[in-house]
Design an enzyme around this catalytic site. Structure first.
Site, short mmCIF file in Angstrom:
data_model
loop_
_atom_site.label_atom_id
_atom_site.label_comp_id
_atom_site.label_asym_id
_atom_site.label_seq_id
_atom_site.Cartn_x
_atom_site.Cartn_y
_atom_site.Cartn_z
N HIS A 1 -3.46 -6.34 -5.06
CA HIS A 1 -2.80 -5.41 -4.60
C HIS A 1 -3.20 -5.20 -2.90
O HIS A 1 -4.22 -5.99 -2.09
CB HIS A 1 -3.94 -3.86 -4.78
N TRP B 1 1.13 -1.68 -0.40
CA TRP B 1 0.16 0.04 -0.10
C TRP B 1 1.18 1.05 -0.22
O TRP B 1 0.50 2.38 0.02
CB TRP B 1 -0.93 -0.50 1.36
N ASN B 2 1.92 1.67 -0.13
CA ASN B 2 2.90 2.25 0.41
C ASN B 2 2.67 3.59 -1.08
O ASN B 2 3.18 4.48 -0.64
CB ASN B 2 4.43 2.08 0.85
N GLY C 1 6.98 -6.20 -0.45
CA GLY C 1 5.73 -6.24 0.59
C GLY C 1 6.49 -6.55 2.30
O GLY C 1 8.18 -6.92 1.63
N SER C 2 6.65 -7.45 2.96
CA SER C 2 6.54 -7.87 4.68
C SER C 2 7.78 -8.85 3.79
O SER C 2 7.49 -9.61 2.96
CB SER C 2 6.25 -8.03 5.94
N CYS D 1 10.19 1.35 1.81
CA CYS D 1 11.07 0.75 2.33
C CYS D 1 12.42 1.04 2.66
O CYS D 1 13.74 0.84 3.40
CB CYS D 1 10.64 -0.43 1.61
N GLU E 1 10.40 -7.70 -3.26
CA GLU E 1 11.68 -6.36 -2.23
C GLU E 1 10.58 -6.49 -1.59
O GLU E 1 9.26 -5.98 -1.01
CB GLU E 1 10.73 -5.25 -3.76
N LEU E 2 11.73 -6.28 -0.14
CA LEU E 2 11.28 -6.96 0.78
C LEU E 2 11.91 -5.12 1.73
O LEU E 2 11.95 -5.12 1.27
CB LEU E 2 11.36 -7.93 1.87
P1 NDP Z 1 2.65 -6.70 3.66
O1 NDP Z 1 3.33 -8.20 2.99
O2 NDP Z 1 2.18 -7.64 4.58
O3 NDP Z 1 1.47 -6.34 1.95
C1 NDP Z 1 1.95 -6.47 1.42
C2 NDP Z 1 1.15 -7.77 0.24
O4 NDP Z 1 1.47 -8.79 0.28
C3 NDP Z 1 -0.38 -7.31 0.50
O5 NDP Z 1 -0.77 -7.42 -0.55
C4 NDP Z 1 -0.50 -8.47 1.46
O6 NDP Z 1 -1.81 -8.64 1.21
C5 NDP Z 1 0.18 -8.97 0.56
N1 NDP Z 1 0.73 -9.99 1.55
C6 NDP Z 1 0.60 -10.23 3.10
N2 NDP Z 1 1.12 -12.37 2.98
C7 NDP Z 1 0.60 -12.56 1.61
C8 NDP Z 1 0.36 -14.17 1.76
N3 NDP Z 1 1.14 -14.58 3.16
N4 NDP Z 1 -0.23 -14.62 0.69
C9 NDP Z 1 -0.66 -14.17 -0.16
N5 NDP Z 1 -0.14 -12.72 -0.50
C10 NDP Z 1 -0.04 -11.58 0.60
O7 NDP Z 1 2.92 -5.79 3.75
P2 NDP Z 1 3.28 -4.74 4.49
O8 NDP Z 1 1.69 -4.68 4.34
O9 NDP Z 1 4.10 -5.21 6.21
O10 NDP Z 1 3.65 -3.64 3.88
C11 NDP Z 1 4.86 -2.75 3.97
C12 NDP Z 1 6.19 -3.33 3.80
O11 NDP Z 1 6.75 -3.73 2.18
C13 NDP Z 1 7.45 -3.29 4.38
O12 NDP Z 1 8.09 -4.24 5.36
C14 NDP Z 1 8.34 -2.61 3.72
O13 NDP Z 1 9.34 -2.37 4.07
C15 NDP Z 1 8.20 -3.47 2.71
N6 NDP Z 1 8.26 -2.61 1.11
C16 NDP Z 1 9.04 -3.07 0.11
C17 NDP Z 1 9.09 -2.55 -1.24
C18 NDP Z 1 10.50 -2.65 -1.50
O14 NDP Z 1 10.31 -2.50 -2.90
N7 NDP Z 1 11.82 -3.45 -1.26
C19 NDP Z 1 8.63 -1.61 -1.11
C20 NDP Z 1 7.47 -1.04 -0.32
C21 NDP Z 1 7.44 -1.65 1.21
P3 NDP Z 1 -3.29 -8.29 2.36
O15 NDP Z 1 -3.46 -6.34 2.75
O16 NDP Z 1 -4.20 -8.77 1.70
O17 NDP Z 1 -2.44 -8.74 3.13
#
Ligand code: NDP
Length: 455
Positions: free
Chosen positions: A156, A131-132, A207-208, A263, A229-230
């Site tokens: 998303h 979402w960021n 994401g995370s 991130c 990309e975490l």
């Molecule tokens: P999440 O991992 O919780 O969410 C990111 C996406 O992954 C969402 O669409 C989420 O869906 C989905 N998701 C999470 N778990 C699963 C799963 N088990 N199966 C399928 N889909 C899944 O991350 P955050 O919301 O916590 O986002 C922030 C994180 O992202 C931070 O750690 C940040 O550093 C990282 N990030 C990395 C970047 C990079 O380019 N390296 C850039 C921006 C952020 P849902 O919302 O439905 O849970």
């Protein structure tokens, strides 16, 4: 799984979106696969560069409306939201402009025959995005894969459905064929099933670590390519000879931009002892001037976080940091609002056994560390499970360059904060993930580099 827009400024529910059914998913897979087969029969990218240029044009034309979606979905400051929309247009233009050279066959010198490889599509790419930066994250995957001929399905983050819908509508309005990008409000099980489906060739997640590990596990079990990309816990190293005027401009915003939810934002400031006290004062002074408020008001300089639960998680991390011996030298005060506000906060004295020492704090919290010299700075920088980005500040640019190469990250910036643009590859190492997005490296991620050899 509920996809809904809740305005982070006042915590009011704006809209709830219906979940995708299994039939929706099957239809998206079938449409995407048909489109892949159609595109595969064509020589070259056909109309796709022109369609992608049209996507860029629509992003620019509809900047205000598209930016307003970001502000409503996740609370982004209106100025930052506009900048994100413009960046997306630039990325779309870049891949449209470079389509021919990115797709050109690559000759291979060898003693035995005529050889070259050609980059070809591999099938549907499934993307899971956070979402960021709700548009930018999609565009980094969409633009190169669209040119290559990989249709895409998007899952998303559940708190930015309005932005997901707006992105897909823009692609459709630009004339891209149906199935080029299908947004689906799917749950995690459906994501796993899609990854296992033979019509899907790979998965890109931002994401995370937790989400990344789960999706990468599915990809691995199904022998699918993935890019991850975490998170990051990026350092900002300040050496004795750092340019102070430049630091004043750069350092505070390297932490506070996007309400600290980037991130690659600088999270750990590592400062040599001679400049430490001055640097703490610099950050405290800048943070004390942050104006919290309505993100759609151009006067506001610090937006709310993306949602109340994210704010509460950050508050818990700060509480744990303090319980572990950290000092709050500024902030961490309650803010009277139903919204997801967190006051800008500065922490010092985080020891290596502090619970937050190796944790990413995804919000407006700066941690400042004192070191004796640059070797200690590098050792501290690399003592992290993350390896995304970093910053080095020194007036001796040659020396800063050499130092930058000693930092274990995917990206290091000298005398300025992190930047992203289509011409620069983006990605990390260690638990910050693998693979690169943007530039030609991002183009190659889901390509088949097909060798053709004539004896
Ligand atoms: P999440 O991992 O919780 O969410 C990111 C996406 O992954 C969402 O669409 C989420 O869906 C989905 N998701 C999470 N778990 C699963 C799963 N088990 N199966 C399928 N889909 C899944 O991350 P955050 O919301 O916590 O986002 C922030 C994180 O992202 C931070 O750690 C940040 O550093 C990282 N990030 C990395 C970047 C990079 O380019 N390296 C850039 C921006 C952020 P849902 O919302 O439905 O849970």
């Amino acid at each position: 799984m509920t996809y809904q827009t809740v305005n982070p400024f006042n915590n009011q529910l704006i809209k709830t979106y219906p979940d995708a059914t299994d039939e929706d998913l099957e239809n998206a897979l079938a449409r995407g696969h048909d489109l892949y087969k159609t595109w595969r029969k064509q020589e070259g990218p056909g109309d796709r560069p022109a369609q992608l240029r049209q996507v860029a044009k629509l992003f620019r034309q509809n900047e205000d409306t598209l930016a307003a979606n970001l502000t409503l979905d996740m609370g982004k400051l209106v100025g930052e939201a506009r900048a994100e929309v413009e960046l997306c247009a630039d990325i779309a233009d870049y891949f449209a402009d470079h389509a021919e050279e990115l797709l050109a066959p690559v000759p291979l010198d060898n003693p035995a025959g005529k050889a070259y490889y050609v980059k070809q599509a591999t099938g549907i790419v499934f993307m899971v995005e956070p979402w960021n930066f709700p548009y930018y994250q999609i565009m980094r995957v969409f633009a190169p894969n669209f040119i290559l001929g990989n249709p895409m399905i998007l899952k998303h983050a559940s708190n930015v459905p309005g932005s997901a819908v707006a992105f897909q509508e823009t692609v459709t309005e630009a004339g891209a064929p149906e199935g080029s990008l299908t947004n689906l409000f799917v749950n995690y099980d459906q994501v796993d099933r899609a990854i296992a489906d033979p019509r899907v060739s790979g998965v890109a997640l931002t994401g995370s670590e937790r989400g990344g590990a789960s999706v990468a596990k599915s990809a691995g079990a199904n022998l699918k390519k993935s890019s991850m990309e975490l998170g990051g816990n990026d350092v900002f190293i300040v050496l004795d000879d750092a340019d102070w005027d430049l630091l004043k401009k750069v350092a505070p915003s390297a932490r506070l931009m996007n309400a600290g939810q980037v991130c690659t934002s600088s999270k750990r400031f590592i400062v040599t002892e001679n400049r430490y006290d001055d640097f703490v004062s610099l950050i405290v002074d800048a943070f004390s001037h942050a104006v919290l408020g309505d993100p759609s008001n151009p006067e506001t300089t610090l937006a709310p976080m993306c949602m109340v639960s994210a704010r509460d998680n950050l508050a818990k991390q700060v509480e744990n940091a303090v319980a572990g011996g950290a000092k709050v030298v500024y902030g961490n005060k309650p803010y009277d609002s139903p919204g997801a506000f967190f006051t800008p906060t500065v922490l010092t004295d985080i020891d290596r056994d502090n619970p937050v020492y190796n944790q990413e704090m995804f919000g407006p919290v700066a941690s400042i560390y004192k070191v004796a010299n640059e070797d200690e700075a590098i050792e501290l920088a690399n003592d992290s499970s993350y390896g995304l980005g970093g910053v080095v500040f020194s007036s001796d640019t040659e020396h800063a360059d050499a130092l930058a190469r000693r930092i274990e990250t995917g990206m290091t910036f000298i005398n300025g904060g992190w930047v992203t643009m289509p011409e620069l590859p983006f990605g990390g190492i260690k638990n910050s993930g693998y693979g690169r997005e943007l530039y030609s490296l991002g183009f190659d991620t889901f390509a088949n580099e097909h060798l053709i050899f004539q004896h």
